[in-house]
Motif scaffolding. Structure first.
Motif, PDB file in Angstrom:
ATOM      1  N   GLY A  89     -29.107 -13.876  18.162  1.00 18.44           N
ATOM      2  CA  GLY A  89     -29.630 -14.374  19.382  1.00 18.44           C
ATOM      3  C   GLY A  89     -30.773 -14.113  20.030  1.00 18.44           C
ATOM      4  N   ALA A  90     -30.705 -12.771  20.795  1.00 20.07           N
ATOM      5  CA  ALA A  90     -30.964 -12.151  21.640  1.00 20.07           C
ATOM      6  C   ALA A  90     -32.519 -10.961  20.717  1.00 20.07           C
ATOM      7  CB  ALA A  90     -30.284 -11.204  22.087  1.00 20.07           C
ATOM      8  N   MET A  91     -32.137 -10.856  19.752  1.00 25.04           N
ATOM      9  CA  MET A  91     -32.768 -10.867  18.696  1.00 25.04           C
ATOM     10  C   MET A  91     -34.406 -11.527  17.912  1.00 25.04           C
ATOM     11  SD  MET A  91     -32.926  -8.707  14.943  1.00 25.04           S
ATOM     12  CE  MET A  91     -31.800 -10.409  13.728  1.00 25.04           C
ATOM     13  N   ILE A  92     -33.952 -13.079  17.497  1.00 30.61           N
ATOM     14  CA  ILE A  92     -34.435 -14.577  17.464  1.00 30.61           C
ATOM     15  C   ILE A  92     -34.954 -14.092  18.068  1.00 30.61           C
ATOM     16  CG2 ILE A  92     -33.452 -14.114  15.153  1.00 30.61           C
ATOM     17  CD1 ILE A  92     -32.184 -16.593  16.211  1.00 30.61           C
ATOM     18  N   ALA A  93     -34.404 -14.314  19.311  1.00 28.98           N
ATOM     19  CA  ALA A  93     -35.241 -15.678  20.664  1.00 28.98           C
ATOM     20  C   ALA A  93     -36.650 -14.942  20.386  1.00 28.98           C
ATOM     21  CB  ALA A  93     -34.422 -15.265  21.788  1.00 28.98           C
ATOM     22  N   PRO A  94     -37.640 -14.092  20.463  1.00 25.08           N
ATOM     23  CA  PRO A  94     -38.472 -13.297  21.174  1.00 25.08           C
ATOM     24  C   PRO A  94     -39.705 -14.547  19.561  1.00 25.08           C
ATOM     25  CG  PRO A  94     -37.572 -11.696  21.553  1.00 25.08           C
ATOM     26  CD  PRO A  94     -36.682 -12.481  21.336  1.00 25.08           C
ATOM     27  N   HIS A  95     -39.341 -14.565  18.583  1.00 24.63           N
ATOM     28  CA  HIS A  95     -40.346 -14.922  17.557  1.00 24.63           C
ATOM     29  C   HIS A  95     -40.108 -16.354  17.417  1.00 24.63           C
ATOM     30  CE1 HIS A  95     -40.213 -11.199  17.526  1.00 24.63           C
ATOM     31  NE2 HIS A  95     -39.178 -10.804  17.078  1.00 24.63           N
ATOM     32  N   LEU A  96     -38.994 -17.016  17.440  1.00 27.75           N
ATOM     33  CA  LEU A  96     -38.574 -18.765  17.685  1.00 27.75           C
ATOM     34  C   LEU A  96     -40.502 -19.452  18.044  1.00 27.75           C
ATOM     35  CD1 LEU A  96     -34.921 -19.337  18.168  1.00 27.75           C
ATOM     36  CD2 LEU A  96     -35.891 -19.283  16.324  1.00 27.75           C
ATOM     37  N   GLY A  97     -40.355 -20.830  17.060  1.00 34.94           N
ATOM     38  CA  GLY A  97     -41.068 -21.642  17.561  1.00 34.94           C
ATOM     39  C   GLY A  97     -40.435 -22.756  18.527  1.00 34.94           C
ATOM     40  N   PRO A  98     -41.256 -23.350  19.157  1.00 35.43           N
ATOM     41  CA  PRO A  98     -41.498 -24.452  19.748  1.00 35.43           C
ATOM     42  C   PRO A  98     -40.449 -25.106  19.697  1.00 35.43           C
ATOM     43  CG  PRO A  98     -42.906 -23.868  19.805  1.00 35.43           C
ATOM     44  CD  PRO A  98     -43.003 -22.734  18.825  1.00 35.43           C
ATOM     45  N   SER A  99     -40.722 -25.359  18.180  1.00 33.54           N
ATOM     46  CA  SER A  99     -40.044 -26.577  17.390  1.00 33.54           C
ATOM     47  C   SER A  99     -39.151 -26.174  16.113  1.00 33.54           C
ATOM     48  CB  SER A  99     -41.603 -27.610  16.429  1.00 33.54           C
ATOM     49  OG  SER A  99     -42.301 -26.534  15.258  1.00 33.54           O
ATOM     50  N   ALA A 100     -38.711 -24.977  16.377  1.00 32.94           N
ATOM     51  CA  ALA A 100     -38.116 -24.378  15.330  1.00 32.94           C
ATOM     52  C   ALA A 100     -36.633 -25.061  15.439  1.00 32.94           C
ATOM     53  CB  ALA A 100     -37.818 -23.364  15.074  1.00 32.94           C
ATOM     54  N   SER A 101     -35.494 -26.173  14.470  1.00 29.00           N
ATOM     55  CA  SER A 101     -34.541 -26.353  14.708  1.00 29.00           C
ATOM     56  C   SER A 101     -33.414 -25.483  14.147  1.00 29.00           C
ATOM     57  CB  SER A 101     -33.792 -27.249  14.006  1.00 29.00           C
ATOM     58  OG  SER A 101     -34.504 -28.665  14.348  1.00 29.00           O
ATOM     59  N   VAL A 102     -32.521 -25.419  15.142  1.00 34.67           N
ATOM     60  CA  VAL A 102     -31.845 -23.367  14.935  1.00 34.67           C
ATOM     61  C   VAL A 102     -30.368 -24.793  14.830  1.00 34.67           C
ATOM     62  CG1 VAL A 102     -30.853 -21.454  16.620  1.00 34.67           C
ATOM     63  CG2 VAL A 102     -32.918 -22.316  16.428  1.00 34.67           C
ATOM     64  N   LEU A 103     -29.783 -23.972  13.801  1.00 37.21           N
ATOM     65  CA  LEU A 103     -28.592 -24.236  13.099  1.00 37.21           C
ATOM     66  C   LEU A 103     -27.575 -23.124  13.104  1.00 37.21           C
ATOM     67  CD1 LEU A 103     -30.275 -26.528  12.501  1.00 37.21           C
ATOM     68  CD2 LEU A 103     -28.967 -26.695  10.358  1.00 37.21           C
ATOM     69  N   SER A 104     -25.776 -23.302  13.416  1.00 37.85           N
ATOM     70  CA  SER A 104     -25.425 -22.557  13.284  1.00 37.85           C
ATOM     71  C   SER A 104     -23.975 -22.410  12.670  1.00 37.85           C
ATOM     72  CB  SER A 104     -23.933 -22.413  14.898  1.00 37.85           C
ATOM     73  OG  SER A 104     -22.932 -21.361  14.111  1.00 37.85           O
ATOM     74  N   LEU A 105     -24.450 -21.757  11.160  1.00 34.49           N
ATOM     75  CA  LEU A 105     -23.381 -21.988  10.383  1.00 34.49           C
ATOM     76  C   LEU A 105     -21.712 -21.259   9.968  1.00 34.49           C
ATOM     77  CD1 LEU A 105     -26.358 -22.959   9.368  1.00 34.49           C
ATOM     78  CD2 LEU A 105     -25.269 -22.877   7.186  1.00 34.49           C
ATOM     79  N   GLN A 106     -21.262 -20.910  11.023  1.00 34.74           N
ATOM     80  CA  GLN A 106     -20.408 -20.229  11.548  1.00 34.74           C
ATOM     81  C   GLN A 106     -18.988 -20.726  11.648  1.00 34.74           C
ATOM     82  OE1 GLN A 106     -23.394 -19.326  14.944  1.00 34.74           O
ATOM     83  NE2 GLN A 106     -22.510 -16.499  14.440  1.00 34.74           N
ATOM     84  N   ASN A 107     -18.223 -19.407  11.485  1.00 36.61           N
ATOM     85  CA  ASN A 107     -16.953 -19.803  11.514  1.00 36.61           C
ATOM     86  C   ASN A 107     -16.728 -19.542  13.293  1.00 36.61           C
ATOM     87  OD1 ASN A 107     -15.696 -20.310   9.018  1.00 36.61           O
ATOM     88  ND2 ASN A 107     -16.117 -17.870   9.181  1.00 36.61           N
ATOM     89  N   GLY A 108     -15.277 -20.562  12.868  1.00 34.30           N
ATOM     90  CA  GLY A 108     -15.403 -20.297  15.031  1.00 34.30           C
ATOM     91  C   GLY A 108     -15.735 -21.795  15.479  1.00 34.30           C
ATOM     92  N   VAL A 109     -15.845 -22.045  16.998  1.00 38.08           N
ATOM     93  CA  VAL A 109     -15.685 -23.621  17.154  1.00 38.08           C
ATOM     94  C   VAL A 109     -17.016 -23.016  18.222  1.00 38.08           C
ATOM     95  CG1 VAL A 109     -13.897 -24.570  16.555  1.00 38.08           C
ATOM     96  CG2 VAL A 109     -13.873 -23.497  19.214  1.00 38.08           C
ATOM     97  N   ASP A 110     -16.961 -22.122  18.551  1.00 34.23           N
ATOM     98  CA  ASP A 110     -17.946 -21.901  19.853  1.00 34.23           C
ATOM     99  C   ASP A 110     -19.139 -21.053  19.870  1.00 34.23           C
ATOM    100  OD1 ASP A 110     -16.846 -19.592  19.450  1.00 34.23           O
ATOM    101  OD2 ASP A 110     -16.486 -19.011  21.560  1.00 34.23           O
ATOM    102  N   ASN A 111     -19.236 -20.879  18.482  1.00 30.95           N
ATOM    103  CA  ASN A 111     -21.155 -19.827  18.319  1.00 30.95           C
ATOM    104  C   ASN A 111     -22.342 -21.559  18.637  1.00 30.95           C
ATOM    105  OD1 ASN A 111     -19.880 -17.503  17.371  1.00 30.95           O
ATOM    106  ND2 ASN A 111     -18.469 -18.523  16.276  1.00 30.95           N
ATOM    107  N   ALA A 112     -22.410 -22.808  18.245  1.00 30.10           N
ATOM    108  CA  ALA A 112     -23.550 -22.746  18.523  1.00 30.10           C
ATOM    109  C   ALA A 112     -23.418 -22.529  20.114  1.00 30.10           C
ATOM    110  CB  ALA A 112     -22.918 -24.324  18.455  1.00 30.10           C
ATOM    111  N   GLU A 113     -22.525 -23.260  20.968  1.00 31.60           N
ATOM    112  CA  GLU A 113     -22.671 -23.074  22.074  1.00 31.60           C
ATOM    113  C   GLU A 113     -23.564 -21.545  22.952  1.00 31.60           C
ATOM    114  OE1 GLU A 113     -19.619 -23.434  26.580  1.00 31.60           O
ATOM    115  OE2 GLU A 113     -18.688 -23.988  24.276  1.00 31.60           O
ATOM    116  N   ARG A 114     -22.642 -20.549  22.298  1.00 35.65           N
ATOM    117  CA  ARG A 114     -22.823 -19.600  22.870  1.00 35.65           C
ATOM    118  C   ARG A 114     -24.229 -19.296  22.158  1.00 35.65           C
ATOM    119  NH1 ARG A 114     -19.208 -16.028  19.299  1.00 35.65           N
ATOM    120  NH2 ARG A 114     -19.578 -14.380  20.014  1.00 35.65           N
ATOM    121  N   LEU A 115     -24.459 -18.962  21.530  1.00 44.08           N
ATOM    122  CA  LEU A 115     -26.129 -18.821  21.063  1.00 44.08           C
ATOM    123  C   LEU A 115     -27.299 -20.053  21.428  1.00 44.08           C
ATOM    124  CD1 LEU A 115     -27.967 -17.541  18.872  1.00 44.08           C
ATOM    125  CD2 LEU A 115     -27.496 -19.193  17.357  1.00 44.08           C
TER     126      LEU A 115
END
Length: 303
Positions: A89-115
């Motif tokens: 998240g810290a790596m990509i944060a400076p480069h995300l466009g304002p309208s980009a949708s971010v999806l978490s396709l990860q194991n576990g239940v709290d990754n979207a919240e952490r991201l």
């Protein structure tokens, strides 16, 4: 966001990222994989390769090691290991466009919240049901399934339409967290045992005492989920056991990690249930034992 001709960045181009990246690129979307140098070299040399029971195919995609690969993306699929969520998240944060949708396709239940905490913007949770493994950099083997449950957002319906058109069965649900817990329970039942034995699911369940042990794990998980206010399907144990038939030849991602000397996501699977159980005052001895054994095995094998 138009469902046609999306610009899609995949952060963490492992088995899940490469599988969905392949299908989306094959459907005509502009896909950029962000991964390790070996992946970048392989993809530039021979394209992104997918293999399954019907044969092998490749598709041209862009690949880079740089976080700038997300610049201009309509859609960013985060597929890194759970331990790497905040760093990604810290790596990509400076480069995300304002309208980009971010999806978490990860194991576990709290990754979207952490991201979302790291990015300071909403992240859509996605429950992923696919059996894949990497045969080499940029070469993914598909063993079964491939459907997704996407959490609700303003863009989710269009995302689901684009994915379904690309051959990825996708549903949108307001209860994506429940689906993630259901998948967590599947992973808690299989991943550690598959890792410790290096057996595929079909052979694993034939072992003496395995089904009884898995039943204990599932019951503990359901008790914790209920206490946390999560709705788990009443037939979850049947669904767990059915996986040994529908994915009989699959070894868990934890088994693949252990075999390759890599740290697994066990802290975010059985380990998460252990922590949540302690928080809620619920004993979970079966999950604790599996978490402990995998961590011990990792200590012997992780390089």
């Amino acid at each position: 966001m138009s469902a046609a001709g999306l610009s899609i960045a995949v952060v963490g181009a492992g088995a899940v990222g490469c599988y969905y990246g392949f299908l989306l690129a094959r459907a005509g979307h502009a896909v950029t994989l962000i991964g390790r140098p070996a992946l970048v070299e392989a993809v530039r040399a021979k394209g992104l390769v997918r293999e399954d029971a019907t044969g092998t195919a490749s598709v041209a995609v862009r690949a880079t090691t740089a976080a700038e690969g997300v610049v201009g993306a309509d859609l960013v699929l985060v597929c890194v290991k759970s331990d790497d969520t905040e760093a990604a998240g810290a790596m990509i944060a400076p480069h995300l466009g304002p309208s980009a949708s971010v999806l978490s396709l990860q194991n576990g239940v709290d990754n979207a919240e952490r991201l979302a905490t790291v990015l300071g913007r909403p992240v859509v949770p996605v429950a992923v049901y696919v059996a894949t493994e990497m045969l080499g950099p940029g070469h993914v083997l598909h063993n079964g399934r491939g459907d997704l449950i996407v959490g609700a957002s303003a863009a989710s319906a269009q995302i689901a339409a684009a994915f379904t058109a690309a051959g990825i069965p996708t549903a949108v649900s307001e209860r994506a967290l429940d689906a993630l817990w259901g998948k967590l329970i599947l992973n808690c039942a299989y991943n550690a045992l598959s890792a410790l034995t290096q057996l595929p699911y079909g052979r694993l369940v034939q072992g003496e005492g395995v089904i009884a042990s898995m039943t204990d794990v599932v019951r503990e998980c359901v008790t914790v989920a209920d206490a946390a206010g999560v709705s788990v399907a009443p037939d979850i144990l049947d669904r767990v056991l059915d996986l040994s038939i529908t994915m009989a030849d699959q070894r868990s991602s934890t088994a693949q990690d252990l075999a390759r000397g890599r740290r697994s996501e066990i802290d975010h699977l059985n380990g998460y249930v252990v922590r949540k159980g302690a928080e809620l005052g619920i004993p979970v001895p079966a999950n604790r034992m599996l978490h402990t054994l995998v961590r011990l095995a990792e200590a012997q094998s992780v390089v």
